[in-house]
Every structure is written in structure tokens, then in C-alpha cells.
Design a protein around this motif. Sequence first.
Motif: not given
Length: 455
Positions: A416-436
Motif C-alpha cells: 500500500e505504501l509503495a502504491g502511493i509513492g513512498i520510497s523509504k520505510v522504517y520497519i521493525p527488525q523482526g519483519n525485515f527478513k520476511e520482506v527483504e
Amino acid sequence: MAKKQLPQYQCKSCGDSFSRWAGKCPSCGEWNQIEEVTNTSSGRFDSPTQQKPKDRKYTDPKSIGSVVSDAHIRTSTGFSELDLVLGGGIVPGSLVLVGGEPGVGKSTLVLEIAKNIAGEGKVLYISGEESASQIGLRAKRMGVHSDNILLSSEVYAENISQMISDLNPKVVFIDSIQTILKESLVNQAGTITQLRESSQIFLETAKRTSVPIFLIGHITKEGQIAGPKVLEHLVDTVLYFEGDRFNYYRILRAVKNRFGAVGDTAIFEMVFGGLKEVLDRHRLFISPESEERSGSVLSSVMEGSRAISVEVQALVTKSSYGQARRMAEGLDNRRVILLSAVLEKYLGFPLSESDIFSNLAGGLSIDEPSLDLAIAASIASSFKDKPVAREIGFLGEVGLSGEVRSVGQISLRLKELAGIGISKVYIPQGNFKEVEGVFPSLELTPVKHLQELGF
């Protein structure tokens, strides 16, 4: 000698029964809500759609594999967003409760649905509050001229049930359930007994005839549908129609749905000719200006099965009073207080001397922990008077020690964030491997603690 029947008392707020009257309900704590009710000798088998136990033959059970699903024959409301809220459309034989404050547009909504469905068959509109001429005036303003929409001012549940059986309409709207009476009861319309017995008749009628029935319900001053423990447990779907009467936008939210996801929302705009469906949500919940402002950050929340981009705003100012204030609009005020304390302890912000006002743009109300990081970032941005770039988003839950915890359905939020033009997102470390590596257009920055945000 016949046994004397003792009086029975019932709370109008929660529906619990008692053997004697009391000023305060022991169950829900409400005052002056207990009243005497009439106990009929025939009990619950007064319904014309029921037989007494000695005359009834049970239905032969079937294996679950042999049951044919009716999902493919759902009826569209004419609104794609509302169909999504209902789980794909109106299910045959379903009982749907629509609640909202007076003047929010419940009657207008069901008349819009009736207009859209009238081309497929008859629509029965039962109005116990307005006369046919009053509904006709609204229909004329909304451009409703179909001969398939049948109006009736009948208020007795047994007669309405028979009317549904005789006419076999495509859908039935009852506006409102608080005005409907069961003829064999002496209680006033709107009491717990009348609500329960009338709704039970409509539930049995809907299942027997496979005609979907919409019940319109009033909202109490506490923000609940009148008789909540009675109505919400009986019906298949509960929809809340939210919004300020003096605002143009209305939000329809599913809080119970046996045929779809809970929490999905549809947004409507009130115009002169009725209600107009809003398909572009971004223009409501995110400011169109591209100018960077301190205290304003972007994030994403889950509403049912969909992710929605939101804008979190904060204003931190020097307190003019002895005690600093914490106020939130659309957000949980307790989370704002908690996060301000975490920022003060671990980032060294002297927020105890400042007032903090937090807001979710667009009038949306969300109580979700995934907004914690965005709320903390907006407070820090306003306090430092340091704008956050509009291309940056924040996702994550914040703990009491300042750690950033994982959130669920991270992929849908990032999409959803990528669809509105976001280019950088701060996410939790625990979610990083899931979406890397899943979103090449996004620069994902994993964080473990608030201190890593750089404020």
C-alpha cells in the motif's frame, strides 16, 4: 388453583432479567433501565413460523461435503466497496443490522441500495418512522422512480413476515427495528422484549424464504446499537455507519460478519442527490500537498482485509498550564501518553513541559499498535521542528523500553505504501527478513529501538 405468576423485570440496556426492580442494573451498571415486562404463557413459540416441539419433526442432518454453497448467487448492492464489506455482496436469507447516529444517513443508504437492486426484482421498504409521502420526497430528491420499490408503514412483525412470504421480494429493508411490535406482547416498541421477539421472527423469516432482510438500528448515547446484546447476537452481519452529521463523509464499517472479513470499511460522500461512493481513499486520509511539514508522517493500517495509507499528525507546544495536556483525535489517547513517556525517557525530550496534540487526518479512527512508530516519529518531528520527507513511511509497535516490535501483514502494508509513492520505510527488525528483496522500489530500513530513527 392456578399458580400466580410473579412479575419479571428486565434491563433495557443489557437485556438481563431479574425477579425484582432495582435502580441500578447489577450486570451493566446502568441506572433507571430496569422495567417490568409481561411474561406470556405461550413463550417463544408464538412465532407464526414455528411449530410447538410435539408437532415438529427434526430436519435430517447432512454431511458438510454435500452442502451446496450459495456464495455464487450473492446480490450486488450496486456499490463495489459495500459489496466488499459484506464479503462479496448480499447473501440470500441473511439478516443484516445497520446502526448509526440520528441524521448520519442510514435511511439514505438503504434507499440507495434499493434503487440499485430494483432493476433485478421487487424491493420491500418497511418504514415505521416516516410516512410514505416523506420517503417519496427523499426518493424524488435522489432520483428514485422505480415501480419495483414497494413502501409500507406496517409495524407488526407477524404481518411483515406474512407480507415477505406473499411478495417474495429480492431484499427487505426495515426502518427501524425499534418501531416494530410483536402483536401478542403488550410491551412498548423498542423494549428489550419487543426487539428480541421481533428480530427472532425476521431471522426465521429470512432463513425460511431466503430473502435477505436489513434492519436499521438506533445508536445509544454510549455509541452502541440500542439493545446490543439482543440484536448483535441474532443477526448475521452488523454494520456501523459512522460520521459527523456536519461532515460530508461517512464510513461504513463491518464489526460482525459471518460471510466475510470483519473490519472492512466503505466510504461514502453525502451529496445533494444522496450518497456517492468514494473509491480514492488517499485524498481523504492523506493531505494532497507535497510540502514537508514538521509533525506529519505517513503509515499504513489494516482495515479488515485491506491496507489503508494514513497520515499521523502531531503538534507539540509549550504548556500554558501547570499540567501538560495529552489529546488525541482518531487515535488512542493512552497510546499517545505512553509513547510521550517513552520518548522522554529514552530520547531525552522534556515533553512533560509541553502539550501534545495528536491527530489522524481525514476523520478516521484507528486503535492499532502498528501506528506506534509513526506516532512517536510525528511527536519527535514536531518537538524538534524537523520535517519528515513525504517519501518516508513508518511501521512498527513500540514497547515500554523503546524497542520496536514486529507487526502483522507487513507485506500488505508495504504494498500500500509503495502504491502511493513512498520510497523509504522504517520497519521493525523482526519483519525485515520476511520482506527483504520483495519490494525493489522500497528502501527498507530495519530498526530495533526508537533511538535509531535519528531524531
